[in-house]
Design a protein around this motif. Structure first.
Motif, PDB file in Angstrom:
ATOM      1  N   GLN A 380      12.981   3.443 -17.031  1.00 56.23           N
ATOM      2  CA  GLN A 380      12.178   4.641 -16.832  1.00 56.23           C
ATOM      3  C   GLN A 380      11.508   4.606 -15.458  1.00 56.23           C
ATOM      4  N   LEU A 381      11.547   5.722 -14.752  1.00 53.34           N
ATOM      5  CA  LEU A 381      10.876   5.878 -13.463  1.00 53.34           C
ATOM      6  C   LEU A 381       9.691   6.814 -13.642  1.00 53.34           C
ATOM      7  N   ASN A 382       8.505   6.414 -13.144  1.00 51.84           N
ATOM      8  CA  ASN A 382       7.285   7.213 -13.280  1.00 51.84           C
ATOM      9  C   ASN A 382       6.601   7.389 -11.930  1.00 51.84           C
ATOM     10  N   LEU A 383       6.056   8.568 -11.712  1.00 50.06           N
ATOM     11  CA  LEU A 383       5.274   8.878 -10.514  1.00 50.06           C
ATOM     12  C   LEU A 383       3.928   9.443 -10.955  1.00 50.06           C
ATOM     13  N   ARG A 384       2.857   9.048 -10.261  1.00 52.45           N
ATOM     14  CA  ARG A 384       1.516   9.507 -10.649  1.00 52.45           C
ATOM     15  C   ARG A 384       0.631   9.724  -9.431  1.00 52.45           C
ATOM     16  N   TYR A 385      -0.148  10.791  -9.496  1.00 53.71           N
ATOM     17  CA  TYR A 385      -1.260  10.988  -8.560  1.00 53.71           C
ATOM     18  C   TYR A 385      -2.544  10.738  -9.335  1.00 53.71           C
ATOM     19  N   ASP A 386      -3.359   9.800  -8.833  1.00 53.09           N
ATOM     20  CA  ASP A 386      -4.553   9.344  -9.540  1.00 53.09           C
ATOM     21  C   ASP A 386      -5.773   9.577  -8.650  1.00 53.09           C
ATOM     22  N   TYR A 387      -6.741  10.328  -9.162  1.00 54.74           N
ATOM     23  CA  TYR A 387      -7.889  10.747  -8.345  1.00 54.74           C
ATOM     24  C   TYR A 387      -9.191  10.322  -8.998  1.00 54.74           C
ATOM     25  N   LEU A 388     -10.114   9.828  -8.172  1.00 49.96           N
ATOM     26  CA  LEU A 388     -11.444   9.454  -8.655  1.00 49.96           C
ATOM     27  C   LEU A 388     -12.466   9.785  -7.583  1.00 49.96           C
ATOM     28  N   ASP A 389     -13.464  10.586  -7.961  1.00 45.88           N
ATOM     29  CA  ASP A 389     -14.506  11.028  -7.030  1.00 45.88           C
ATOM     30  C   ASP A 389     -15.863  10.588  -7.568  1.00 45.88           C
ATOM     31  N   ALA A 393     -24.430  14.723  -5.693  1.00 39.31           N
ATOM     32  CA  ALA A 393     -25.894  14.783  -5.781  1.00 39.31           C
ATOM     33  C   ALA A 393     -26.557  13.633  -5.019  1.00 39.31           C
ATOM     34  N   GLY A 394     -26.059  13.360  -3.844  1.00 38.14           N
ATOM     35  CA  GLY A 394     -26.651  12.315  -3.025  1.00 38.14           C
ATOM     36  C   GLY A 394     -26.149  10.911  -3.314  1.00 38.14           C
ATOM     37  N   ILE A 395     -25.364  10.738  -4.332  1.00 38.76           N
ATOM     38  CA  ILE A 395     -24.770   9.428  -4.641  1.00 38.76           C
ATOM     39  C   ILE A 395     -23.439   9.319  -3.907  1.00 38.76           C
ATOM     40  N   ILE A 396     -23.287   8.266  -3.100  1.00 39.77           N
ATOM     41  CA  ILE A 396     -22.041   8.057  -2.359  1.00 39.77           C
ATOM     42  C   ILE A 396     -21.357   6.810  -2.921  1.00 39.77           C
ATOM     43  N   GLY A 397     -20.465   7.061  -3.874  1.00 40.09           N
ATOM     44  CA  GLY A 397     -19.724   5.959  -4.467  1.00 40.09           C
ATOM     45  C   GLY A 397     -18.311   5.837  -3.946  1.00 40.09           C
ATOM     46  N   GLY A 398     -17.843   6.868  -3.222  1.00 44.77           N
ATOM     47  CA  GLY A 398     -16.513   6.828  -2.644  1.00 44.77           C
ATOM     48  C   GLY A 398     -15.510   7.679  -3.402  1.00 44.77           C
ATOM     49  N   VAL A 399     -14.425   7.994  -2.702  1.00 46.47           N
ATOM     50  CA  VAL A 399     -13.339   8.794  -3.278  1.00 46.47           C
ATOM     51  C   VAL A 399     -12.044   8.005  -3.151  1.00 46.47           C
ATOM     52  N   GLN A 400     -11.296   7.948  -4.241  1.00 49.12           N
ATOM     53  CA  GLN A 400     -10.023   7.231  -4.259  1.00 49.12           C
ATOM     54  C   GLN A 400      -8.896   8.186  -4.596  1.00 49.12           C
ATOM     55  N   ASN A 401      -7.909   8.286  -3.707  1.00 49.49           N
ATOM     56  CA  ASN A 401      -6.681   9.027  -3.954  1.00 49.49           C
ATOM     57  C   ASN A 401      -5.545   8.015  -4.092  1.00 49.49           C
ATOM     58  N   GLY A 402      -4.971   7.935  -5.272  1.00 50.16           N
ATOM     59  CA  GLY A 402      -3.915   6.969  -5.515  1.00 50.16           C
ATOM     60  C   GLY A 402      -2.564   7.641  -5.669  1.00 50.16           C
ATOM     61  N   TYR A 403      -1.559   7.072  -4.981  1.00 50.02           N
ATOM     62  CA  TYR A 403      -0.180   7.550  -5.086  1.00 50.02           C
ATOM     63  C   TYR A 403       0.639   6.396  -5.663  1.00 50.02           C
ATOM     64  N   LEU A 404       1.070   6.545  -6.909  1.00 46.49           N
ATOM     65  CA  LEU A 404       1.606   5.422  -7.662  1.00 46.49           C
ATOM     66  C   LEU A 404       3.043   5.670  -8.100  1.00 46.49           C
ATOM     67  N   ALA A 405       3.787   4.588  -8.220  1.00 47.49           N
ATOM     68  CA  ALA A 405       5.149   4.633  -8.747  1.00 47.49           C
ATOM     69  C   ALA A 405       5.377   3.395  -9.602  1.00 47.49           C
ATOM     70  N   SER A 406       6.144   3.563 -10.673  1.00 47.70           N
ATOM     71  CA  SER A 406       6.474   2.422 -11.525  1.00 47.70           C
ATOM     72  C   SER A 406       7.906   2.535 -12.013  1.00 47.70           C
ATOM     73  N   LEU A 407       8.522   1.386 -12.211  1.00 48.12           N
ATOM     74  CA  LEU A 407       9.847   1.291 -12.805  1.00 48.12           C
ATOM     75  C   LEU A 407       9.717   0.369 -14.011  1.00 48.12           C
ATOM     76  N   VAL A 408      10.012   0.910 -15.191  1.00 49.55           N
ATOM     77  CA  VAL A 408       9.794   0.180 -16.439  1.00 49.55           C
ATOM     78  C   VAL A 408      11.144  -0.083 -17.101  1.00 49.55           C
ATOM     79  N   TRP A 409      11.423  -1.354 -17.378  1.00 45.19           N
ATOM     80  CA  TRP A 409      12.646  -1.744 -18.083  1.00 45.19           C
ATOM     81  C   TRP A 409      12.255  -2.355 -19.417  1.00 45.19           C
ATOM     82  N   LYS A 410      12.799  -1.789 -20.507  1.00 47.00           N
ATOM     83  CA  LYS A 410      12.597  -2.343 -21.831  1.00 47.00           C
ATOM     84  C   LYS A 410      13.944  -2.828 -22.372  1.00 47.00           C
ATOM     85  N   PRO A 411      14.219  -4.117 -22.321  1.00 48.18           N
ATOM     86  CA  PRO A 411      15.486  -4.625 -22.873  1.00 48.18           C
ATOM     87  C   PRO A 411      15.597  -4.375 -24.369  1.00 48.18           C
TER      88      PRO A 411
END
Length: 453
Positions: A380-389, A393-411
């Motif tokens: 199985q091939l999977n693609l994902r966009y993962d976002y976290l903000d 309100a004055g809190i600066i914790g950061g923003v994460q933009n993730g571009y992910l790919a996975s290849l899953v083999w189940k024998p």
């Protein structure tokens, strides 16, 4: 001995006697009456000997037949071993509804991260035993069931699921340590996720099992879940009090499975807690670095709301979720609301394979042609966009933009190997470069070997 054979032997004896030449007899030969009496005596002795031989032959045949039967019986016993006695557990299950099923999982992860050198953060190769669980589940009779698992990963012993449940038709009641209905991604078992780690918001917002009581109602395409919860087994001193609810609709259109859901969460922080912290790793768990981090926030409570949707159609699947986390901070003029979400698609490259789905969450993929059964398992091939903000309100914790790919083999159904890559773009990262830049990229690569029973 057969009668015909006996007659032939007697006839031969008579012929030999009759054929004796008369000239061989001397003048002193016995009379005819004496000769006849002697012949009769010889015939009687011969018949007695024949009877003796017949008895010995019959005994020998009987002994050979017994030996052949013994050999045949031993051969059959070797070819088909005698089944072991039925365990007492199985007998209890048949009689009283009791049952015992051992269960466990082992996940080993390895890989590396690549971080801008001037940030001073650690990177490079790392590995870990991600999960090492052992436990059991089964029935107690009368509709009651249990599940108990301990996780030994990380040189610590932690409780996973540990609860007692009661089911009656569409209704299920659970009391104990279990998940509290946060999202599709969180409720899907780690055995069946499409990436080695769940979406960033699930960990950042502190989704975890907690001690509590819940009720689930499932009828047709509708699933409703609600519960009251306190703390995780490891944090019982914080005195959290929470209420969680989730509603899912699971219609099917032909062979296509659809999923639509929403959830609400309220958590009142105990007096011993009084603060929260939201942060997250870059995809993989074997690094301790977090490039988005709010730090400790003085707060009274949390309120969360999530939306989820998914579909499975043959080899293709798609899923999307969003979650808003509001934090009540009395010392702040405005309470911040943080957001996380993801969108993913996946496709099986092997014929006949599809993603599993059951009870409002993704379930086990079972390869159509497993290794050992003439196939290579599922790929199985999977693609994902993962976002976290974590900025608001004055809190600066950061923003994460993730571009992910996975290849899953189940024998097989119960083995899995996974390759994962993530490119994480950060803004307002928790660590600055030597030039003061807080916008940069971190690369992460991870592999997993997994088995469960």
């Amino acid at each position: 001995m057969k009668p015909a054979f006996r007659l032939s032997v007697i006839a031969a004896a008579l012929s030999c006697t009759i054929a004796t030449p008369v000239g061989a007899q001397d003048a002193a030969a016995p009379t005819a009456e004496q000769s006849l009496a002697e012949m009769r005596a010889q015939l009687a002795a011969l018949a007695a000997r024949i009877d003796q031989l017949e008895g010995e032959l019959a005994q020998e045949k009987a002994a050979n037949a017994a030996q052949d039967a013994s050999i045949a019986a031993n051969t059959e016993a070797v070819a088909k071993p005698t089944p072991a006695p039925t365990p007492a557990v199985a007998q209890l299950e048949k009689k009283d509804g009791w049952s015992f099923k051992p269960r466990g999982r082992l996940m080993y992860d390895a890989g590396f991260t690549s971080v801008p050198e001037s940030t001073g953060r650690e990177d490079g190769f790392a590995s870990e035993v991600r999960r090492a669980r052992l436990g059991a589940s089964g029935g107690l009779g009368g509709g009651f069931e249990y599940k108990f698992e301990l996780d030994f990963a990380g040189n610590e012993v932690e409780a996973a699921d540990a609860y007692l449940s009661y089911g009656n038709g569409p209704l299920e009641v659970i009391v104990g340590h279990h998940n509290n209905f946060q999202s599709l991604e969180e409720l899907t078992s780690s055995l069946h996720t499409s990436f080695i780690e769940r979406a960033a918001f699930t960990d950042a917002f502190g989704f975890e099992r907690r001690i509590g009581a819940s009720v689930s109602y499932s009828q047709g395409i509708v699933l409703a879940q609600a519960g009251v919860f306190t703390d995780n087994f490891d944090d019982t001193g914080t005195n959290n009090r929470g209420i969680d609810g989730r509603l899912v609709v699971m219609p099917k259109m032909g062979d296509t499975q659809l999923h639509f859901g929403g959830s609400l969460h309220f958590n009142e922080l105990g007096e011993d807690a009084g603060s929260v912290r939201y942060r997250q790793r870059p995809l993989v768990h074997f690094t301790s670095e977090r490039f988005v981090n709010t730090g400790n926030l003085a707060a009274d409570s949390e309120f969360g709301a999530g939306l989820e949707a998914a579909m499975i159609s043959g080899p293709f699947h798609a899923a999307v979720e969003g979650f808003w986390q509001n934090v009540d901070m009395p010392a702040m003029p405005d309470s911040p609301t943080f957001f996380g979400g993801y969108a993913e698609v996946g496709y099986f490259l092997t014929k006949g394979d599809t993603r599993g789905y059951k009870d409002g969450k993704f379930d086990r993929t079972k390869p159509a042609s497993a290794v050992g059964e003439g196939g290579i398992g599922s790929i199985q091939l999977n693609l994902r966009y993962d976002y976290l903000d974590l900025n608001d309100a004055g809190i600066i914790g950061g923003v994460q933009n993730g571009y992910l790919a996975s290849l899953v083999w189940k024998p097989t159904d119960y083995t899995l190997f996974s390759l994962n890559y993530g490119k994480m773009d950060y803004d307002d990262a928790a660590y600055a470069t030597a030039t003061g830049d807080t916008s940069y990229t971190v690369d992460a690569f991870g592999v997993r070997a997994q088995v469960d029973f």
